[in-house]
Design a protein around this motif. Sequence first.
Motif, PDB file in Angstrom:
ATOM      1  N   GLU A  14      15.995   9.817   2.298  1.00  0.00           N
ATOM      2  CA  GLU A  14      15.335   8.352   2.445  1.00  0.00           C
ATOM      3  C   GLU A  14      14.700   8.243   3.224  1.00  0.00           C
ATOM      4  O   GLU A  14      13.993   9.020   3.965  1.00  0.00           O
ATOM      5  CB  GLU A  14      16.817   7.560   2.814  1.00  0.00           C
ATOM      6  N   PHE A  17      13.589   3.238   3.338  1.00  0.00           N
ATOM      7  CA  PHE A  17      15.072   2.956   3.819  1.00  0.00           C
ATOM      8  C   PHE A  17      14.962   1.604   4.922  1.00  0.00           C
ATOM      9  O   PHE A  17      14.210   0.843   5.306  1.00  0.00           O
ATOM     10  CB  PHE A  17      15.877   3.761   4.409  1.00  0.00           C
ATOM     11  N   SER A  28      12.824  -2.184  -5.706  1.00  0.00           N
ATOM     12  CA  SER A  28      12.296  -1.262  -4.512  1.00  0.00           C
ATOM     13  C   SER A  28      12.791   0.301  -4.810  1.00  0.00           C
ATOM     14  O   SER A  28      13.296   1.536  -3.838  1.00  0.00           O
ATOM     15  CB  SER A  28      13.373  -1.849  -3.169  1.00  0.00           C
ATOM     16  N   ARG A  32      10.964   3.789  -3.825  1.00  0.00           N
ATOM     17  CA  ARG A  32      12.995   4.768  -3.659  1.00  0.00           C
ATOM     18  C   ARG A  32      12.342   5.934  -3.857  1.00  0.00           C
ATOM     19  O   ARG A  32      12.466   7.209  -3.384  1.00  0.00           O
ATOM     20  CB  ARG A  32      13.867   3.706  -3.438  1.00  0.00           C
TER      21      ARG A  32
END
Length: 305
Positions: A14, A17, A28, A32
């Motif tokens: 990730e 985060f 978001s 991501r």
Amino acid sequence: MAAKVNARTITDDELFFGHKACAGCGGSLAVRAALKVLGPRAICALPAGCMSAVGFNFPQLCFANNAIITPFAATAAVLSGIEAGLRAQGKKPEDCTVVGFAGDGGTADIGLQALSGAIDRNDDILYICYDNEAYMNTGIQKSSLTPFGAKTTTTPAGKNAHGCLTQKKSLFEIVAAHGIPYAATASIGYLPDFMGKVQKAASIRGAKYLHVIAPCPTGWGCGVDETVEIAKEVVDCGLWYLAEYEGPQVSGVPGGKFTLNRDPKEFTSVAAYLRRQGRFRALSDEEVASVEQGRDEKWRYLRSL
Ligand SMILES: Cc1ncc(C[n+]2csc(CCOP(=O)(O)OP(=O)(O)O)c2C)c(N)n1
């Protein structure tokens, strides 16, 4: 660790985060997912907007890669500067993608001239607009990508006014009209398609632009568990489309090549898409019918390209 999605290498790590985004935030998810494709050596620039507001809360900085906040209007100009700096250091652009994540206001309104200039110079940058269809970070004001009929704080809806009076600007087509090497539309409802386009964009040298629809439950008036479903539905009902433009340098076609990635034989109901969102609550049946008519006209045009 790495996994294969659609035969492409995606990191399991990730890179974005612990942020403070609202529950169900589509923007978001776009950031991501894109960073999972671009990897830890991507260098990000984000203007004022939700993603910088939720991602840079010192000391809880939420990017595992290098990331910087830019003035509101300057995303593309800052990307150009970073790219020039990397070139001066002898870094290879294919190793560290210079990527911007900006909202629809920061892209279609205040940041448009910087974006246009970077495309004109053909700087080796990837610009990703996460489109939540309003200035969300400052409390849901209309942008030029807010669709007709949407209630915002600057386009209120009630007995005498039914929300936004203007049509959504076709920014993808405006960007494509520059003859940019690569531009595409996407939706977080079709995540593998979006991630594939991020990967493709990263492999192309010169300016690249991705426009990804990213619902915002807070501003759209829908459930926080409906984000992905609504992002899929907007494509399925034809109010958004998945397409690519490859400029003459990439396609070899004078004027560039336009590809519709998804051309549904039948659309799902526009009324059902609009009626499930609080922001369209004031629309009359006639107005809903006019939105559907606009969709049909748009698709006649898209299919003729
Ligand atoms: C020059 C300037 N004008 C106004 C602002 C205030 N401002 C900060 S974020 C924001 C809204 C951003 O909207 P958008 O680009 O659509 O991104 P979102 O918040 O939806 O992620 C505004 C108006 C600012 N920071 N700088």
